[in-house]
Design a protein around this motif. Structure first.
Motif, short mmCIF file in Angstrom:
data_model
loop_
_atom_site.label_atom_id
_atom_site.label_comp_id
_atom_site.label_asym_id
_atom_site.label_seq_id
_atom_site.Cartn_x
_atom_site.Cartn_y
_atom_site.Cartn_z
N CYS A 23 0.84 -1.20 0.00
CA CYS A 23 0.00 0.00 0.00
C CYS A 23 0.87 1.25 0.00
O CYS A 23 0.67 2.17 -0.80
CB CYS A 23 -0.94 -0.02 1.20
SG CYS A 23 -2.23 1.23 1.14
N ARG A 27 1.23 3.79 -3.23
CA ARG A 27 0.96 5.23 -3.11
C ARG A 27 2.15 6.04 -3.60
O ARG A 27 2.00 7.04 -4.30
CB ARG A 27 0.63 5.61 -1.66
CG ARG A 27 -0.76 5.30 -1.23
CD ARG A 27 -1.17 5.99 0.07
NE ARG A 27 -0.25 5.87 1.18
CZ ARG A 27 0.61 6.82 1.59
NH1 ARG A 27 0.66 7.98 0.96
NH2 ARG A 27 1.39 6.61 2.64
N ILE A 48 -6.75 3.47 6.34
CA ILE A 48 -5.52 3.37 5.56
C ILE A 48 -4.31 3.51 6.49
O ILE A 48 -3.35 2.74 6.38
CB ILE A 48 -5.48 4.44 4.44
CG1 ILE A 48 -6.63 4.20 3.46
CG2 ILE A 48 -4.13 4.43 3.73
CD1 ILE A 48 -6.86 5.34 2.49
N GLU A 52 -1.55 0.60 6.95
CA GLU A 52 -0.14 0.83 6.66
C GLU A 52 0.74 0.68 7.90
O GLU A 52 1.93 0.40 7.78
CB GLU A 52 0.06 2.20 6.01
CG GLU A 52 -0.49 2.24 4.59
CD GLU A 52 -0.23 3.54 3.87
OE1 GLU A 52 0.25 4.52 4.51
OE2 GLU A 52 -0.50 3.60 2.65
N ARG A 62 -9.49 -3.40 2.98
CA ARG A 62 -8.27 -3.87 2.32
C ARG A 62 -8.53 -4.20 0.86
O ARG A 62 -7.73 -3.89 -0.02
CB ARG A 62 -7.73 -5.10 3.05
CG ARG A 62 -7.20 -4.76 4.44
CD ARG A 62 -6.78 -5.97 5.22
NE ARG A 62 -5.83 -6.77 4.48
CZ ARG A 62 -5.65 -8.08 4.67
NH1 ARG A 62 -6.35 -8.73 5.58
NH2 ARG A 62 -4.75 -8.75 3.97
N LEU A 65 -8.82 -1.03 -1.25
CA LEU A 65 -7.51 -0.47 -1.56
C LEU A 65 -6.82 -1.26 -2.67
O LEU A 65 -6.35 -0.69 -3.66
CB LEU A 65 -6.64 -0.45 -0.30
CG LEU A 65 -7.13 0.43 0.84
CD1 LEU A 65 -6.30 0.18 2.10
CD2 LEU A 65 -7.12 1.89 0.45
N ALA A 66 -6.78 -2.58 -2.49
CA ALA A 66 -6.13 -3.42 -3.50
C ALA A 66 -6.79 -3.28 -4.86
O ALA A 66 -6.10 -3.12 -5.88
CB ALA A 66 -6.15 -4.89 -3.05
#
Length: 105
Positions: A23, A27, A48, A52, A62, A65-66
């Motif tokens: 992650c 970013r 987030i 992290e 999760r 995000l993925a």
């Protein structure tokens, strides 16, 4: 169309392959702040930050995000930095929304 069982397996694979380090690295590759990722993935900033920091967050967060990163062509494998995949036909930012995930929160 994939069955519900297949969707569950694919979600488990995505959860296993996408790590907190990925992650942060993803970013950085995109030049995104936590706030921008929050807007893009529709995941709270706090989730987030916890993820992290290698703390527990909901599987649905999760996955969001993925899947957001994957929609941009990033791929994740344990032990490796994120890579870029070939363009996926038919994937758009609009097709990858938090509400589209099969996993219950």
């Amino acid at each position: 169309m994939a069955s519900l069982a297949m969707n569950h397996v694919l979600e488990r694979v995505a959860l296993f392959q996408f790590t907190p380090t990925h992650c942060v690295q993803a970013r950085a590759m995109l030049g995104w702040s936590v706030e921008q990722l929050s807007r893009e993935a529709q995941v709270p900033v706090e989730d987030i930050q916890r993820f992290e920091a290698q703390q527990e967050v909901a599987d649905a967060a999760r996955l969001a995000l993925a899947y957001r990163f994957e929609a941009l062509g990033l791929v994740f494998f344990p032990g490796f930095r994120p890579g870029r995949s070939v363009k996926v036909q038919g994937m758009t930012a609009e097709s990858v929304e938090h509400r589209n995930f099969a996993m219950a929160e």
